[in-house]
Design a protein around this motif. Structure first.
Motif, PDB file in Angstrom:
ATOM      1  N   ARG A  19     -24.042  31.031  12.379  1.00  0.00           N
ATOM      2  CA  ARG A  19     -22.931  31.743  13.027  1.00  0.00           C
ATOM      3  C   ARG A  19     -23.318  32.177  14.441  1.00  0.00           C
ATOM      4  NH1 ARG A  19     -18.940  35.245   9.346  1.00  0.00           N
ATOM      5  NH2 ARG A  19     -18.568  33.714   7.696  1.00  0.00           N
ATOM      6  N   GLN A  20     -24.512  32.740  14.573  1.00  0.00           N
ATOM      7  CA  GLN A  20     -24.921  33.208  15.886  1.00  0.00           C
ATOM      8  C   GLN A  20     -25.120  32.049  16.849  1.00  0.00           C
ATOM      9  OE1 GLN A  20     -24.925  36.511  16.720  1.00  0.00           O
ATOM     10  NE2 GLN A  20     -25.003  35.577  18.757  1.00  0.00           N
ATOM     11  N   ARG A  21     -25.714  30.952  16.358  1.00  0.00           N
ATOM     12  CA  ARG A  21     -25.909  29.781  17.227  1.00  0.00           C
ATOM     13  C   ARG A  21     -24.580  29.215  17.704  1.00  0.00           C
ATOM     14  NH1 ARG A  21     -29.906  28.819  13.347  1.00  0.00           N
ATOM     15  NH2 ARG A  21     -28.541  27.396  12.188  1.00  0.00           N
ATOM     16  N   LEU A  22     -23.580  29.170  16.816  1.00  0.00           N
ATOM     17  CA  LEU A  22     -22.264  28.648  17.200  1.00  0.00           C
ATOM     18  C   LEU A  22     -21.606  29.556  18.228  1.00  0.00           C
ATOM     19  CD1 LEU A  22     -20.038  26.598  16.952  1.00  0.00           C
ATOM     20  CD2 LEU A  22     -19.243  27.740  14.859  1.00  0.00           C
ATOM     21  N   ARG A  23     -21.708  30.873  18.018  1.00  0.00           N
ATOM     22  CA  ARG A  23     -21.144  31.807  19.001  1.00  0.00           C
ATOM     23  C   ARG A  23     -21.841  31.662  20.353  1.00  0.00           C
ATOM     24  NH1 ARG A  23     -21.138  35.905  14.445  1.00  0.00           N
ATOM     25  NH2 ARG A  23     -18.945  36.202  13.873  1.00  0.00           N
ATOM     26  N   ASP A  24     -23.163  31.532  20.327  1.00  0.00           N
ATOM     27  CA  ASP A  24     -23.915  31.391  21.580  1.00  0.00           C
ATOM     28  C   ASP A  24     -23.515  30.114  22.309  1.00  0.00           C
ATOM     29  OD1 ASP A  24     -25.248  33.746  21.046  1.00  0.00           O
ATOM     30  OD2 ASP A  24     -27.077  32.777  20.290  1.00  0.00           O
ATOM     31  N   ARG A  25     -23.358  29.025  21.556  1.00  0.00           N
ATOM     32  CA  ARG A  25     -22.974  27.755  22.185  1.00  0.00           C
ATOM     33  C   ARG A  25     -21.577  27.851  22.784  1.00  0.00           C
ATOM     34  NH1 ARG A  25     -21.402  23.099  19.379  1.00  0.00           N
ATOM     35  NH2 ARG A  25     -22.267  23.951  17.451  1.00  0.00           N
ATOM     36  N   ALA A  26     -20.669  28.566  22.087  1.00  0.00           N
ATOM     37  CA  ALA A  26     -19.310  28.735  22.611  1.00  0.00           C
ATOM     38  C   ALA A  26     -19.316  29.542  23.902  1.00  0.00           C
ATOM     39  CB  ALA A  26     -18.431  29.416  21.561  1.00  0.00           C
ATOM     40  N   ARG A  27     -20.164  30.570  23.952  1.00  0.00           N
ATOM     41  CA  ARG A  27     -20.254  31.391  25.168  1.00  0.00           C
ATOM     42  C   ARG A  27     -20.860  30.604  26.323  1.00  0.00           C
ATOM     43  NH1 ARG A  27     -22.560  35.222  21.407  1.00  0.00           N
ATOM     44  NH2 ARG A  27     -20.979  36.735  20.729  1.00  0.00           N
ATOM     45  N   LYS A  28     -21.891  29.822  26.019  1.00  0.00           N
ATOM     46  CA  LYS A  28     -22.610  29.109  27.074  1.00  0.00           C
ATOM     47  C   LYS A  28     -21.821  27.916  27.614  1.00  0.00           C
ATOM     48  CE  LYS A  28     -27.002  26.782  28.042  1.00  0.00           C
ATOM     49  NZ  LYS A  28     -28.327  26.387  27.493  1.00  0.00           N
ATOM     50  N   GLY A  30     -18.536  27.031  26.622  1.00  0.00           N
ATOM     51  CA  GLY A  30     -17.082  27.177  26.599  1.00  0.00           C
ATOM     52  C   GLY A  30     -16.504  26.622  25.314  1.00  0.00           C
ATOM     53  N   VAL A  31     -15.483  27.290  24.789  1.00  0.00           N
ATOM     54  CA  VAL A  31     -14.907  26.856  23.512  1.00  0.00           C
ATOM     55  C   VAL A  31     -14.227  25.499  23.619  1.00  0.00           C
ATOM     56  CG1 VAL A  31     -14.626  29.187  22.588  1.00  0.00           C
ATOM     57  CG2 VAL A  31     -12.806  28.200  23.981  1.00  0.00           C
ATOM     58  N   SER A  32     -13.853  25.090  24.841  1.00  0.00           N
ATOM     59  CA  SER A  32     -13.184  23.794  25.002  1.00  0.00           C
ATOM     60  C   SER A  32     -14.096  22.625  24.647  1.00  0.00           C
ATOM     61  CB  SER A  32     -12.665  23.634  26.440  1.00  0.00           C
ATOM     62  OG  SER A  32     -13.739  23.639  27.361  1.00  0.00           O
ATOM     63  N   THR A  33     -15.400  22.856  24.608  1.00  0.00           N
ATOM     64  CA  THR A  33     -16.342  21.782  24.284  1.00  0.00           C
ATOM     65  C   THR A  33     -16.526  21.607  22.775  1.00  0.00           C
ATOM     66  OG1 THR A  33     -18.284  23.244  24.306  1.00  0.00           O
ATOM     67  CG2 THR A  33     -17.607  22.273  26.416  1.00  0.00           C
ATOM     68  N   LEU A  34     -16.002  22.529  21.979  1.00  0.00           N
ATOM     69  CA  LEU A  34     -16.226  22.491  20.540  1.00  0.00           C
ATOM     70  C   LEU A  34     -15.233  21.574  19.840  1.00  0.00           C
ATOM     71  CD1 LEU A  34     -16.743  26.311  19.824  1.00  0.00           C
ATOM     72  CD2 LEU A  34     -18.489  24.590  20.330  1.00  0.00           C
ATOM     73  N   PRO A  35     -15.660  20.876  18.796  1.00  0.00           N
ATOM     74  CA  PRO A  35     -14.724  20.084  18.000  1.00  0.00           C
ATOM     75  C   PRO A  35     -13.776  21.005  17.237  1.00  0.00           C
ATOM     76  CG  PRO A  35     -16.880  20.110  16.961  1.00  0.00           C
ATOM     77  CD  PRO A  35     -17.046  20.766  18.292  1.00  0.00           C
ATOM     78  N   ASP A  36     -12.697  20.424  16.718  1.00  0.00           N
ATOM     79  CA  ASP A  36     -11.664  21.221  16.054  1.00  0.00           C
ATOM     80  C   ASP A  36     -12.219  22.079  14.923  1.00  0.00           C
ATOM     81  OD1 ASP A  36      -9.833  20.165  17.769  1.00  0.00           O
ATOM     82  OD2 ASP A  36      -8.704  19.028  16.268  1.00  0.00           O
TER      83      ASP A  36
END
Length: 243
Positions: A19-28, A30-36
């Motif tokens: 969970r923390q790694r996913l949140r960190d990746r989204a912050r770094k 941007g959420v637009s880079t994440l798959p659905d």
């Protein structure tokens, strides 16, 4: 246990780290880079704070196809989705979780509708198409809507005039014109969706449109266009020369 609640216990260390790694990746990045499915995961973290939600997010995408389709899915269809978490326990959709997802969809729909309130619909055509795409492209059943415009082509109301099946939605010319008179509308834009994914009009669509055009003529209420919304695009009967 009340609906919408899950057993509260500490997350396994590996999943808490996920969970923390996913949140960190989204912050770094941007959420637009994440798959659905990861966008869904981030949202489900808040709805289901103590469970592994990745399998449920992936099950929702597998069931409906993509993020927009998940968010706009009917409540009863959402409730049929389940998955097994990282401990092999069943994780089912609940009405509370489905409502949370619907709230995200409704917020998006209102965000796209807002520009239509501040200018003429005709001048904001692309904004209108974006709004209709989000609102209707993933509807599993046909829905017939009318956008009622004043004499300056400003939006008075966007109303659902009929719900239907997977391949038909009723439209009644008298009811449409009666409502247009009640709202003092000068013109209407007709809209319906094709759950099949193909936006091209059928002969029935064309005949129905012409009947509505005919009903409006003696009342001096014009049909500006009839738009058919589908996953593969939006067809304009006006541009196709059908009206």
């Amino acid at each position: 246990m009340a609906e919408g609640c899950f057993e509260s216990e500490p997350l396994a260390p590996d999943h808490g780290g996920h969970r923390q790694r996913l949140r960190d990746r989204a912050r770094k990045s941007g959420v637009s880079t994440l798959p659905d499915y990861e966008i869904l995961e981030l949202f489900l973290f808040r709805s289901i704070p103590q469970r592994d939600v990745k399998p449920l997010a992936k099950a929702l995408i597998a069931r409906f196809g993509n993020l927009p389709a998940v968010l706009s899915a009917p409540l009863e269809d959402m409730l049929q989705v389940s998955a097994l978490d990282n401990r092999g326990r069943s994780l089912n959709m609940t009405r509370d979780i489905a409502l949370d997802l619907h709230l995200m969809f409704e917020a998006t729909r209102r965000l796209l509708a807002e520009p239509l309130k501040r200018t003429t619909v005709i001048a904001s055509w692309q904004a209108l198409l974006s709004y209709l795409k989000v609102t209707l492209a993933h509807e599993p059943r046909e829905q017939f809507r009318c956008l009622f415009l004043d004499k300056k082509h400003q939006l008075i109301a966007d109303e659902v005039m009929g719900h239907g099946t997977v391949d038909h939605a009723p439209a009644y010319p008298r009811e449409i014109m009666r409502r247009a008179l009640e709202l003092s509308a000068s013109s209407v834009i007709l809209v319906h969706n094709h759950p099949s994914g193909d936006p091209m009009p059928s002969q029935g669509d064309i005949d129905m449109t012409r009947a509505i055009v005919a009903a409006g003529k003696p009342l001096k209420i014009s049909v500006h266009d009839h738009l058919i919304v589908a996953r593969e695009g939006i067809a304009s009967l006006k541009n196709l020369g059908a009206i």
